[in-house]
Motif scaffolding. Structure first.
Motif: not given
Length: 118
Positions: A27-32, A57-69, A84-90, A108-111
């Motif tokens: 479970i990948y969780t990334v904060e932007i 694609e990761l889905k936005k899970i809250n309004d604080k810029g956190v995404y998960q898949v 991770f990528t943002r707007n297609g950029e590494y 595995t939980q990866y944050k």
């Protein structure tokens, strides 16, 4: 004749040593932190079902810029590598990939924080 028997036995032994594959779910969780202008967030990696050419694609899970898949691998390895990528950029340009060590439980939980190597 001895050479043929040796060759047959060698081939049999070579192909019977295949490593057993297991399901590993990450479970990948990334904060932007600066998520303004973000249109897509993805993860790419070296092991199927991920690849280096296309985002998963990761889905936005809250309004604080956190995404998960959630990604499930069928692998005999104990780790994988991703970025991770943002707007297609590494992220992490000219830096090593993120190495994710699989948990023995199979889940595995990866944050992470985007573009920050831990």
């Amino acid at each position: 004749m001895k050479k043929i028997v040796f060759l047959i036995i060698s081939c049999f032994l070579m192909f019977s040593c295949v490593q057993k594959a297991y399901k590993q779910t990450v479970i990948y969780t990334v904060e932007i932190p600066d998520s303004e202008g973000v249109t897509s967030v993805g993860v790419r990696g070296k092991d199927k079902p991920l690849n280096w050419d296309q985002d998963t694609e990761l889905k936005k899970i809250n309004d604080k810029g956190v995404y998960q898949v959630k990604v499930t691998y069928l692998t005999g390895y104990k780790f994988t590598e991703v970025k991770f990528t943002r707007n297609g950029e590494y992220e992490l340009q000219n830096m090593p990939n993120r190495r994710i060590e699989f948990n023995n439980s199979g889940i595995t939980q990866y944050k992470a924080v985007f573009n920050q190597h831990k």
